[in-house]
Write a protein that holds these residues in place. Structure first.
Motif, PDB file in Angstrom:
ATOM      1  N   GLY A  64      43.724  33.060  49.163  1.00  0.00           N
ATOM      2  CA  GLY A  64      43.079  32.784  47.881  1.00  0.00           C
ATOM      3  C   GLY A  64      42.719  34.037  47.109  1.00  0.00           C
ATOM      4  N   MET A  65      42.483  35.148  47.811  1.00  0.00           N
ATOM      5  CA  MET A  65      42.107  36.371  47.094  1.00  0.00           C
ATOM      6  C   MET A  65      43.256  36.873  46.226  1.00  0.00           C
ATOM      7  N   SER A  66      44.484  36.737  46.674  1.00  0.00           N
ATOM      8  CA  SER A  66      45.639  37.148  45.864  1.00  0.00           C
ATOM      9  C   SER A  66      45.808  36.226  44.661  1.00  0.00           C
ATOM     10  N   TYR A  67      45.615  34.940  44.899  1.00  0.00           N
ATOM     11  CA  TYR A  67      45.727  33.941  43.833  1.00  0.00           C
ATOM     12  C   TYR A  67      44.661  34.189  42.763  1.00  0.00           C
ATOM     13  N   ALA A  68      43.442  34.527  43.203  1.00  0.00           N
ATOM     14  CA  ALA A  68      42.361  34.828  42.253  1.00  0.00           C
ATOM     15  C   ALA A  68      42.688  36.062  41.422  1.00  0.00           C
ATOM     16  N   LEU A  69      43.248  37.081  42.067  1.00  0.00           N
ATOM     17  CA  LEU A  69      43.626  38.290  41.338  1.00  0.00           C
ATOM     18  C   LEU A  69      44.711  37.984  40.314  1.00  0.00           C
ATOM     19  N   LEU A  70      45.690  37.191  40.701  1.00  0.00           N
ATOM     20  CA  LEU A  70      46.770  36.817  39.792  1.00  0.00           C
ATOM     21  C   LEU A  70      46.241  36.134  38.535  1.00  0.00           C
ATOM     22  N   HIS A  71      45.288  35.254  38.705  1.00  0.00           N
ATOM     23  CA  HIS A  71      44.787  34.458  37.579  1.00  0.00           C
ATOM     24  C   HIS A  71      43.529  35.050  36.927  1.00  0.00           C
ATOM     25  N   GLY A  72      43.191  36.275  37.288  1.00  0.00           N
ATOM     26  CA  GLY A  72      42.061  36.949  36.655  1.00  0.00           C
ATOM     27  C   GLY A  72      40.707  36.367  37.010  1.00  0.00           C
ATOM     28  N   GLU A  73      40.630  35.718  38.140  1.00  0.00           N
ATOM     29  CA  GLU A  73      39.372  35.102  38.569  1.00  0.00           C
ATOM     30  C   GLU A  73      38.616  35.974  39.568  1.00  0.00           C
ATOM     31  N   HIS A  74      39.038  37.205  39.719  1.00  0.00           N
ATOM     32  CA  HIS A  74      38.373  38.129  40.629  1.00  0.00           C
ATOM     33  C   HIS A  74      37.121  38.702  39.967  1.00  0.00           C
ATOM     34  N   VAL A  75      36.316  39.374  40.743  1.00  0.00           N
ATOM     35  CA  VAL A  75      35.078  39.955  40.233  1.00  0.00           C
ATOM     36  C   VAL A  75      35.404  41.277  39.540  1.00  0.00           C
ATOM     37  N   ARG A  76      34.899  41.402  38.330  1.00  0.00           N
ATOM     38  CA  ARG A  76      35.082  42.635  37.576  1.00  0.00           C
ATOM     39  C   ARG A  76      33.731  42.961  36.936  1.00  0.00           C
ATOM     40  N   VAL A  77      33.393  44.219  36.927  1.00  0.00           N
ATOM     41  CA  VAL A  77      32.131  44.633  36.320  1.00  0.00           C
ATOM     42  C   VAL A  77      32.388  44.857  34.834  1.00  0.00           C
ATOM     43  N   ASP A  78      32.045  43.851  34.046  1.00  0.00           N
ATOM     44  CA  ASP A  78      32.337  43.886  32.610  1.00  0.00           C
ATOM     45  C   ASP A  78      31.280  44.615  31.789  1.00  0.00           C
ATOM     46  N   VAL A  79      30.209  45.070  32.422  1.00  0.00           N
ATOM     47  CA  VAL A  79      29.143  45.739  31.683  1.00  0.00           C
ATOM     48  C   VAL A  79      29.705  46.938  30.919  1.00  0.00           C
ATOM     49  N   LEU A  80      30.530  47.743  31.564  1.00  0.00           N
ATOM     50  CA  LEU A  80      31.146  48.886  30.901  1.00  0.00           C
ATOM     51  C   LEU A  80      32.533  48.543  30.364  1.00  0.00           C
ATOM     52  N   PHE A  81      33.275  47.764  31.107  1.00  0.00           N
ATOM     53  CA  PHE A  81      34.671  47.451  30.798  1.00  0.00           C
ATOM     54  C   PHE A  81      34.830  46.852  29.397  1.00  0.00           C
ATOM     55  N   GLN A  82      33.862  46.063  28.981  1.00  0.00           N
ATOM     56  CA  GLN A  82      33.970  45.393  27.686  1.00  0.00           C
ATOM     57  C   GLN A  82      33.960  46.373  26.516  1.00  0.00           C
ATOM     58  N   TYR A  83      33.422  47.568  26.718  1.00  0.00           N
ATOM     59  CA  TYR A  83      33.337  48.553  25.638  1.00  0.00           C
ATOM     60  C   TYR A  83      34.535  49.508  25.612  1.00  0.00           C
ATOM     61  N   PHE A  84      35.430  49.420  26.597  1.00  0.00           N
ATOM     62  CA  PHE A  84      36.588  50.302  26.637  1.00  0.00           C
ATOM     63  C   PHE A  84      37.632  49.859  25.626  1.00  0.00           C
ATOM     64  N   SER A  85      38.432  50.815  25.190  1.00  0.00           N
ATOM     65  CA  SER A  85      39.564  50.476  24.318  1.00  0.00           C
ATOM     66  C   SER A  85      40.619  49.754  25.156  1.00  0.00           C
ATOM     67  N   GLY A  86      41.567  49.130  24.486  1.00  0.00           N
ATOM     68  CA  GLY A  86      42.624  48.409  25.195  1.00  0.00           C
ATOM     69  C   GLY A  86      43.395  49.314  26.145  1.00  0.00           C
TER      70      GLY A  86
END
Length: 166
Positions: A64-86
């Motif tokens: 399931g961990m690979s499947y979650a990564l494929l579909h973007g359902e993994h944990v990501r720290v968006d606190v900083l990531f959201q402010y990055f450029s594309g």
């Protein structure tokens, strides 16, 4: 085979394995519900059924961990990531995918002797009335991390291509 086609092929494999594995969640829910009903409704307990729960949980987690990564359902720290450029987001994704691949390689390397020992002694349960064949469940660990390694490779390829295009 181009890198893009390789990434697509990996994605297809991971998606199919993930979809097939997801059906185990239904089985797990039914077994857990049955265990609860028998234990609290009829005062009947079964070590075999309790062990079956985690025998089914293992493939759900490791595949399931690979499947979650494929579909973007993994944990990501968006606190900083959201402010990055594309472009920076794609670069971060490449770096984290490579780090994920390194982690997978390390886990596989470290668990091979553990799994080999389990298979060589046909490891079973220590509990009377439990499930034997524990070595099969342990054998899923390197397989799950190999699949995660492949999905991380796919993510690195896709993110690198997006980085170059950005």
């Amino acid at each position: 085979m181009t890198a893009e086609r390789l990434a697509r092929a990996i994605d297809i494999i991971v998606d199919r394995v993930g979809r097939a594995t997801s059906w185990l969640a239904l089985g797990l829910a039914l077994i857990m519900g049955t265990n609860v009903l028998l234990r609290y409704g009829f005062s009947i307990g079964s070590i075999w059924m309790q062990e079956l729960e985690w025998h089914i949980m293992v493939p759900i987690c490791v595949f399931g961990m690979s499947y979650a990564l494929l579909h973007g359902e993994h944990v990501r720290v968006d606190v900083l990531f959201q402010y990055f450029s594309g472009k920076t987001k794609h670069l971060v994704d490449v770096i984290t995918a490579v780090l994920g691949m390194l982690l997978c390689a390390l886990v596989i390397k470290l668990c091979i002797p553990y799994v080999y020992q389990s298979w060589s002694i046909n490891e079973g349960t220590a509990n009377p009335g439990g499930i034997d064949y524990r070595y099969i469940v342990k054998g899923l660990i390197p397989l799950g991390f190999a699949l995660y390694f492949l999905q991380s490779l796919s993510e690195a390829i896709k993110s690198y291509i997006a980085y170059r295009r950005a």
